[in-house]
Enzyme design. Structure first.
Site: not given
Ligand code: SAM
Ligand code: DTB
Ligand code: SF4
Length: 331
Positions: A67, A71, A74, A111, A142, A274
Site C-alpha cells: 500500500c 499508516c 499498518c 467484508c 461490506c 464492534r
Molecule cells: N486501505 C483501506 C483503508 O485504510 O481505509 C482499507 C483497509 S485498512 C487495513 C482498514 C483498517 O484496518 C484501518 O483503517 C485500521 O483502522 C485497521 N488496521 C490496520 N492495521 C491495524 C492494526 N495493526 N491494528 C488495528 N487495526 C488496524
Molecule cells: C476494521 O476496523 N478493522 C479491520 C477491518 N475494519 C478492515 C481490519 C483490522 C486489520 C488488523 C491488521 C491486519 O490484520 O492486517
Molecule cells: Fe494502506 Fe494500511 Fe493505511 Fe489502509 S491502513 S491505507 S492498507 S497502509
C-alpha cells in the site's frame, strides 16, 4: 447532561438517537467509575438491542500488501518492512468460495478489504462483481477500499453494497502523528459520499497507539457527532506488528479498551459497536467485559486481514459460555 437535543434520524432498521457530544462530556464518561460506566452502557444497550445477540462479520483481504499510504500501525504499508508481500488482487471465484465458507460458519456479513489508498477503476470493476456475487448468496456485504470518487461510490451502491468501512482511526489532533500521506478531511469526505449515496457507514478507530485520554475522547466525539453517526463502529485494539513504527507501543490497559467500547455504546446508542482487531491477544474475560459494555458485533474467522483472529471454535465456545448467539441464527 447539556445539549438535550434528542432527535430521531432516519436509519435502515431503527431510528438513531442523535445528540451533540462535546469532547469534555465524552472525556467525563471515560472518567466515570468503571461500574457506573458499564451500568450506563448496559442501560443504553438494552434499550435498543437484544444484549445476547452478536453480529458476525467475516473479513477477507482481497488485495494484500504494497500500500502507498504510510499508516504507522499498518503491516500492509509499503513504507514498513513487515514481511507482508505485495500480492495480486484475488479473483471473484476465490472470494465467493470464502464467502460461502463464512456463511456456513454462521457469519451474516462479509467484508472485503484492500490495501489501497484508493481503487483504480479497473480494480473497482472486479470489486463490483464480488459484491454482486456475495450479495446473491444472502450475506450482507461490506467493503473497505480506501478513498472513493463520486462515480465509484455510485457503482458500489448500484452493485448492492450494504456497508462501506472507512475508519477515522484516531483524533484529528493525533492523526498527523500516525499518517502523513492523506488527511482527516479526505476521510470525512469519503464517508460523506458513502452516506449521501445511501449506503450504510461503517467507521471507527484504533486505540492503544499512544493517544492520550482527551484524544481518545475526541475520536469518539468525532464519530458520535457525524449526522447521523455510523451504523457500524469498529473499535480496534492496536495489533502491534514487527516492522511497523508502532511495534513497541505501550500496552493499553485492557480496562481502558473496555471503557472505549462503553463510551461508544453510550454516545452511539443504536450503532453496532464492534469489538474488532486485537481479540486474539485478549483474554475471554476481557472480551466478556466488552460485551457487557455494549459490544454487539465481532470479526469472526481465523484471520483479520494479515494478522490472526481467534479461531471459529474458540469463538463458538466463548459465545456459548456467555449464553450469546449469532444474529444470523436469530433473525
Ligand atoms: N486501505 C483501506 C483503508 O485504510 O481505509 C482499507 C483497509 S485498512 C487495513 C482498514 C483498517 O484496518 C484501518 O483503517 C485500521 O483502522 C485497521 N488496521 C490496520 N492495521 C491495524 C492494526 N495493526 N491494528 C488495528 N487495526 C488496524
Ligand atoms: C476494521 O476496523 N478493522 C479491520 C477491518 N475494519 C478492515 C481490519 C483490522 C486489520 C488488523 C491488521 C491486519 O490484520 O492486517
Ligand atoms: Fe494502506 Fe494500511 Fe493505511 Fe489502509 S491502513 S491505507 S492498507 S497502509
Amino acid at each position: 447532561m447539556s445539549t438535550q437535543t434528542l432527535k430521531y434520524m432516519r436509519h435502515a432498521k431503527r431510528p438513531a438517537i442523535q445528540r451533540h457530544w462535546s469532547v469534555d462530556e465524552v472525556e467525563a464518561l471515560f472518567k466515570l467509575p468503571f461500574a457506573d460506566l458499564l451500568y450506563r452502557a448496559q442501560q443504553v444497550h438494552r434499550e435498543h438491542f437484544d444484549p445476547n445477540a452478536v453480529q458476525l462479520s467475516t473479513l477477507i483481504s482481497i488485495k494484500t500488501g504494497g500500500c502507498s499510504e504510510d499508516c504507522s500501525y499498518c503491516p500492509q504499508s509499503s513504507f514498513h518492512s513487515t514481511g507482508v508481500e505485495d500480492k495480486k488482487m484475488l479473483g471473484v471465484d476465490a472470494v465467493v468460495a470464502a464467502a460461502r465458507y463464512a456463511k456456513q460458519n454462521g457469519a451474516d456479513r462479509f467484508c472485503m478489504g484492500a490495501a489501497w489508498r484508493e481503487p483504480s477503476d479497473a480494480d473497482l470493476a472486479r470489486v463490483v462483481e464480488m459484491v454482486k456475487a456475495v450479495r446473491a448468496m444472502g450475506l450482507e456485504t461490506c467493503a473497505t477500499l480506501g478513498m472513493l470518487t463520486d462515480e465509484q461510490t455510485e457503482q458500489l451502491r448500484v452493485a448492492g453494497l450494504d456497508y462501506y468501512n472507512h475508519n477515522l482511526d484516531t483524533s484529528p489532533e493525533f492523526y498527523g502523528d500516525i499518517i502523513s500521506t492523506r488527511d482527516y478531511r479526505d476521510r470525512l469526505d469519503t464517508l460523506e459520499r458513502v452516506r449521501k449515496a445511501g449506503m450504510h457507514v461503517c467507521s471507527g478507530g484504533i486505540v492503544g497507539m499512544g493517544e492520550n485520554l482527551t484524544q481518545r475522547a475526541e475520536l469518539v466525539a468525532q464519530l458520535a457527532n457525524m449526522e447521523p453517526y455510523p451504523d457500524s463502529v469498529p473499535i480496534n485494539n492496536l495489533v502491534k506488528v514487527e516492522g511497523t513504527p508502532l511495534a513497541q507501543a505501550e500496552e493499553l490497559d485492557p480496562l481502558d479498551f473496555v471503557r472505549t467500547i462503553a463510551v461508544a455504546r453510550i454516545t452511539m446508542p443504536t450503532a453496532r459497536v464492534r469489538l474488532s482487531a486485537g481479540r486474539q491477544q485478549m483474554s475471554d474475560a476481557v472480551q466478556a467485559l466488552c460485551f457487557l459494555a455494549g459490544a454487539n458485533s465481532i470479526f469472526y474467522g481465523d484471520q483479520l486481514l494479515t494478522t490472526g483472529n481467534p479461531d471459529v471454535e474458540r469463538d463458538r465456545k466463548l459465545l456459548d459460555r456467555l449464553g450469546m448467539y449469532p444474529l444470523a441464527g436469530k433473525h
